[in-house]
Design a protein around this motif. Sequence first.
Motif, PDB file in Angstrom:
ATOM      1  N   ARG A 104       0.758  -1.115   0.170  1.00 51.85           N
ATOM      2  CA  ARG A 104       0.151  -0.024  -0.077  1.00 51.85           C
ATOM      3  C   ARG A 104       0.844   1.262  -0.151  1.00 51.85           C
ATOM      4  O   ARG A 104       0.454   2.367  -0.550  1.00 51.85           O
ATOM      5  CB  ARG A 104      -0.978  -0.074   1.168  1.00 51.85           C
ATOM      6  CG  ARG A 104      -1.818   1.289   1.431  1.00 51.85           C
ATOM      7  CD  ARG A 104      -2.715   0.815   2.491  1.00 51.85           C
ATOM      8  NE  ARG A 104      -3.483   2.152   2.859  1.00 51.85           N
ATOM      9  CZ  ARG A 104      -4.472   2.240   3.923  1.00 51.85           C
ATOM     10  NH1 ARG A 104      -4.240   1.314   4.901  1.00 51.85           N
ATOM     11  NH2 ARG A 104      -4.919   3.309   4.114  1.00 51.85           N
ATOM     12  N   HIS A 105       1.893   1.348   0.613  1.00 49.86           N
ATOM     13  CA  HIS A 105       2.811   2.304   0.989  1.00 49.86           C
ATOM     14  C   HIS A 105       4.390   2.264   0.299  1.00 49.86           C
ATOM     15  O   HIS A 105       5.098   3.220   0.237  1.00 49.86           O
ATOM     16  CB  HIS A 105       2.978   2.882   2.253  1.00 49.86           C
ATOM     17  CG  HIS A 105       1.439   3.428   2.614  1.00 49.86           C
ATOM     18  ND1 HIS A 105       0.602   4.407   2.071  1.00 49.86           N
ATOM     19  CD2 HIS A 105       0.969   3.105   3.902  1.00 49.86           C
ATOM     20  CE1 HIS A 105      -0.343   4.501   2.618  1.00 49.86           C
ATOM     21  NE2 HIS A 105      -0.440   3.844   3.826  1.00 49.86           N
ATOM     22  N   TYR A 106       4.616   0.855   0.485  1.00 51.27           N
ATOM     23  CA  TYR A 106       6.042   0.697  -0.033  1.00 51.27           C
ATOM     24  C   TYR A 106       6.140  -0.315  -1.255  1.00 51.27           C
ATOM     25  O   TYR A 106       5.249  -1.240  -1.430  1.00 51.27           O
ATOM     26  CB  TYR A 106       6.640  -0.030   1.257  1.00 51.27           C
ATOM     27  CG  TYR A 106       6.892   0.943   2.355  1.00 51.27           C
ATOM     28  CD1 TYR A 106       8.043   1.589   2.744  1.00 51.27           C
ATOM     29  CD2 TYR A 106       5.789   0.955   3.299  1.00 51.27           C
ATOM     30  CE1 TYR A 106       8.155   2.091   3.833  1.00 51.27           C
ATOM     31  CE2 TYR A 106       5.999   1.547   4.367  1.00 51.27           C
ATOM     32  CZ  TYR A 106       7.249   2.309   4.594  1.00 51.27           C
ATOM     33  OH  TYR A 106       7.412   3.087   5.915  1.00 51.27           O
ATOM     34  N   ASP A 107       7.477  -0.309  -1.701  1.00 53.70           N
ATOM     35  CA  ASP A 107       7.489  -1.422  -2.893  1.00 53.70           C
ATOM     36  C   ASP A 107       9.049  -2.022  -2.319  1.00 53.70           C
ATOM     37  O   ASP A 107      10.104  -1.691  -2.562  1.00 53.70           O
ATOM     38  CB  ASP A 107       8.068  -0.716  -4.362  1.00 53.70           C
ATOM     39  CG  ASP A 107       7.851  -1.900  -5.483  1.00 53.70           C
ATOM     40  OD1 ASP A 107       7.997  -2.875  -5.042  1.00 53.70           O
ATOM     41  OD2 ASP A 107       7.729  -1.333  -6.516  1.00 53.70           O
ATOM     42  N   GLU A 108       8.658  -2.925  -1.521  1.00 58.00           N
ATOM     43  CA  GLU A 108       9.874  -3.725  -0.914  1.00 58.00           C
ATOM     44  C   GLU A 108      10.889  -4.384  -2.108  1.00 58.00           C
ATOM     45  O   GLU A 108      11.954  -4.308  -1.897  1.00 58.00           O
ATOM     46  CB  GLU A 108       9.414  -4.684   0.067  1.00 58.00           C
ATOM     47  CG  GLU A 108      10.485  -5.383   1.031  1.00 58.00           C
ATOM     48  CD  GLU A 108       9.922  -6.324   1.947  1.00 58.00           C
ATOM     49  OE1 GLU A 108       9.995  -6.114   3.225  1.00 58.00           O
ATOM     50  OE2 GLU A 108       9.141  -7.091   1.575  1.00 58.00           O
ATOM     51  N   ALA A 109       9.832  -5.157  -3.009  1.00 54.88           N
ATOM     52  CA  ALA A 109      10.819  -5.854  -3.883  1.00 54.88           C
ATOM     53  C   ALA A 109      11.773  -4.833  -4.831  1.00 54.88           C
ATOM     54  O   ALA A 109      12.873  -5.217  -5.148  1.00 54.88           O
ATOM     55  CB  ALA A 109       9.904  -6.411  -4.861  1.00 54.88           C
ATOM     56  N   GLY A 159      14.957  -4.358  -3.060  1.00 51.03           N
ATOM     57  CA  GLY A 159      15.651  -5.240  -3.055  1.00 51.03           C
ATOM     58  C   GLY A 159      16.369  -5.285  -4.677  1.00 51.03           C
ATOM     59  O   GLY A 159      17.766  -5.565  -4.483  1.00 51.03           O
ATOM     60  N   LEU A 160      15.820  -4.764  -5.551  1.00 51.57           N
ATOM     61  CA  LEU A 160      16.440  -4.664  -6.750  1.00 51.57           C
ATOM     62  C   LEU A 160      17.389  -3.590  -6.824  1.00 51.57           C
ATOM     63  O   LEU A 160      18.527  -3.843  -7.161  1.00 51.57           O
ATOM     64  CB  LEU A 160      15.251  -4.410  -7.679  1.00 51.57           C
ATOM     65  CG  LEU A 160      14.299  -5.514  -8.299  1.00 51.57           C
ATOM     66  CD1 LEU A 160      13.318  -4.842  -9.173  1.00 51.57           C
ATOM     67  CD2 LEU A 160      15.194  -6.677  -8.772  1.00 51.57           C
ATOM     68  N   ALA A 161      17.178  -2.597  -5.941  1.00 48.59           N
ATOM     69  CA  ALA A 161      18.168  -1.544  -5.913  1.00 48.59           C
ATOM     70  C   ALA A 161      19.535  -1.827  -5.137  1.00 48.59           C
ATOM     71  O   ALA A 161      20.727  -1.579  -5.680  1.00 48.59           O
ATOM     72  CB  ALA A 161      17.772  -0.255  -5.285  1.00 48.59           C
ATOM     73  N   ILE A 162      19.313  -2.674  -4.073  1.00 46.84           N
ATOM     74  CA  ILE A 162      20.504  -3.393  -3.374  1.00 46.84           C
ATOM     75  C   ILE A 162      21.169  -4.300  -4.253  1.00 46.84           C
ATOM     76  O   ILE A 162      22.434  -4.126  -4.302  1.00 46.84           O
ATOM     77  CB  ILE A 162      19.953  -3.970  -1.978  1.00 46.84           C
ATOM     78  CG1 ILE A 162      19.296  -3.012  -1.102  1.00 46.84           C
ATOM     79  CG2 ILE A 162      21.127  -4.738  -1.392  1.00 46.84           C
ATOM     80  CD1 ILE A 162      18.565  -3.269   0.083  1.00 46.84           C
ATOM     81  N   ALA A 163      20.691  -5.026  -4.747  1.00 45.93           N
ATOM     82  CA  ALA A 163      21.089  -6.076  -5.918  1.00 45.93           C
ATOM     83  C   ALA A 163      22.137  -5.253  -6.762  1.00 45.93           C
ATOM     84  O   ALA A 163      23.397  -5.507  -7.008  1.00 45.93           O
ATOM     85  CB  ALA A 163      20.288  -7.017  -6.594  1.00 45.93           C
ATOM     86  N   ALA A 164      21.350  -4.247  -7.538  1.00 40.49           N
ATOM     87  CA  ALA A 164      21.923  -3.424  -8.398  1.00 40.49           C
ATOM     88  C   ALA A 164      23.520  -2.838  -8.061  1.00 40.49           C
ATOM     89  O   ALA A 164      24.430  -2.563  -8.798  1.00 40.49           O
ATOM     90  CB  ALA A 164      21.189  -2.587  -9.200  1.00 40.49           C
ATOM     91  N   SER A 165      23.133  -2.193  -6.753  1.00 42.54           N
ATOM     92  CA  SER A 165      24.077  -1.784  -6.081  1.00 42.54           C
ATOM     93  C   SER A 165      25.600  -2.670  -5.901  1.00 42.54           C
ATOM     94  O   SER A 165      26.715  -2.131  -5.746  1.00 42.54           O
ATOM     95  CB  SER A 165      23.926  -0.894  -4.769  1.00 42.54           C
ATOM     96  OG  SER A 165      22.754  -0.056  -5.298  1.00 42.54           O
ATOM     97  N   GLU A 167      12.757 -12.897   0.554  1.00 43.26           N
ATOM     98  CA  GLU A 167      12.661 -12.710  -1.231  1.00 43.26           C
ATOM     99  C   GLU A 167      12.742 -11.491  -1.919  1.00 43.26           C
ATOM    100  O   GLU A 167      13.253 -11.498  -2.866  1.00 43.26           O
ATOM    101  CB  GLU A 167      11.518 -13.782  -1.535  1.00 43.26           C
ATOM    102  CG  GLU A 167      11.442 -13.919  -2.906  1.00 43.26           C
ATOM    103  CD  GLU A 167      10.266 -14.713  -3.292  1.00 43.26           C
ATOM    104  OE1 GLU A 167      10.123 -15.069  -4.733  1.00 43.26           O
ATOM    105  OE2 GLU A 167       9.276 -15.431  -2.637  1.00 43.26           O
ATOM    106  N   HIS A 168      11.887 -10.828  -1.430  1.00 42.20           N
ATOM    107  CA  HIS A 168      11.944  -9.377  -1.924  1.00 42.20           C
ATOM    108  C   HIS A 168      13.367  -8.570  -1.952  1.00 42.20           C
ATOM    109  O   HIS A 168      13.788  -8.104  -3.106  1.00 42.20           O
ATOM    110  CB  HIS A 168      10.935  -8.511  -1.346  1.00 42.20           C
ATOM    111  CG  HIS A 168       9.262  -8.610  -1.712  1.00 42.20           C
ATOM    112  ND1 HIS A 168       8.427  -8.044  -0.752  1.00 42.20           N
ATOM    113  CD2 HIS A 168       8.843  -9.439  -2.573  1.00 42.20           C
ATOM    114  CE1 HIS A 168       7.327  -8.765  -1.233  1.00 42.20           C
ATOM    115  NE2 HIS A 168       7.519  -9.334  -2.278  1.00 42.20           N
ATOM    116  N   LEU A 169      13.805  -8.736  -0.733  1.00 39.95           N
ATOM    117  CA  LEU A 169      15.176  -7.969  -0.402  1.00 39.95           C
ATOM    118  C   LEU A 169      16.441  -8.852  -0.973  1.00 39.95           C
ATOM    119  O   LEU A 169      17.491  -8.088  -1.079  1.00 39.95           O
ATOM    120  CB  LEU A 169      15.387  -7.587   0.941  1.00 39.95           C
ATOM    121  CG  LEU A 169      14.263  -6.753   1.432  1.00 39.95           C
ATOM    122  CD1 LEU A 169      14.183  -6.395   2.876  1.00 39.95           C
ATOM    123  CD2 LEU A 169      14.250  -5.311   0.795  1.00 39.95           C
ATOM    124  N   GLY A 170      16.184 -10.127  -1.501  1.00 42.41           N
ATOM    125  CA  GLY A 170      17.280 -11.031  -1.999  1.00 42.41           C
ATOM    126  C   GLY A 170      18.408 -11.061  -0.633  1.00 42.41           C
ATOM    127  O   GLY A 170      19.483 -11.323  -1.269  1.00 42.41           O
TER     128      GLY A 170
END
Length: 283
Positions: free
Chosen positions: A49-54, A57-63, A111-114
């Motif tokens: 509703r307020h966050y896109d947790e997945a 996770g994609l941002a952390i993986a990319a970084s 899973e979302h955050l990897g």
Amino acid sequence: MTERTLVIDGVEVPRFLYGTAWKEDQTQHLVELALESGFRGIDTANQRRHYDEAAVGLAIAASIAKGLVAREDVFLQTKFTFRRGQDHRLPYDPEAPVPIQVEQSFASSLEHLGVERIDSYLLHGPTGSAGLTPVDWAAWRAMEAIHASGRARMLGVSNFSLEQLQRLWQQARVRPRFVQNRCYAVWGWDRPVREFCRANDMVYQGFSLLTANRQTLAATDMAQIAARHGRTIPQIIFRFAVEVGMIPLTGTTDTKHMQADLDVFDFRLEPAEVARIEGLGEA
């Protein structure tokens, strides 16, 4: 430990967190920018509703893939949110018992955050505005089990009143390490909760420090203090938060503001200035 971090239960915790609420399709991009700007603490929630947790996770993986950070460099905090705080995009079976909902939400967060472990796992508000219900306790006991399994290094709560925090503190098997509340100057910057935290080995995290306090930010005293230090008023507010032992959250979408926020570690307020800001909202 440096002023930019503190150590709790052997975990290095940044003293400034980047908050990811309400970022929607910009979440991944903004979290990557925050990490590039120097933030090493990211706050999210498994609450679509307020966050896109997945996307976090994609941002952390990319970084990590770019060599910007390693997993151990990033302090990750997420939350379990009860049904009433969610929309239809639930991370658990709403018909399942609450302990199962907590486990399903936590597994989804991993899973979302990897990742295999969360640094800080928060109960995203109790079910009511006073007291703690059996449902609240069922969720907390399930979180304690996750902590015992080693998958969450620390636990905490968000949007708790002093009375609710005291009840939890008295009866928890694993006591919260963090309390994250919206912080209003007109309520003394949540001073009673902050004082209880300070006395009981908890760290207070303050959010909406700017958006909840627009009138205070416009006060003459704030402008005078900012001018004296050659800083912006938001920098003064965030520096005040650090000075009183708070971990502030920022959700800025502006890269210049991201860097300016982290620059609060480059100066100090005078004790008299801290006292003036403490009393501003109550004047």
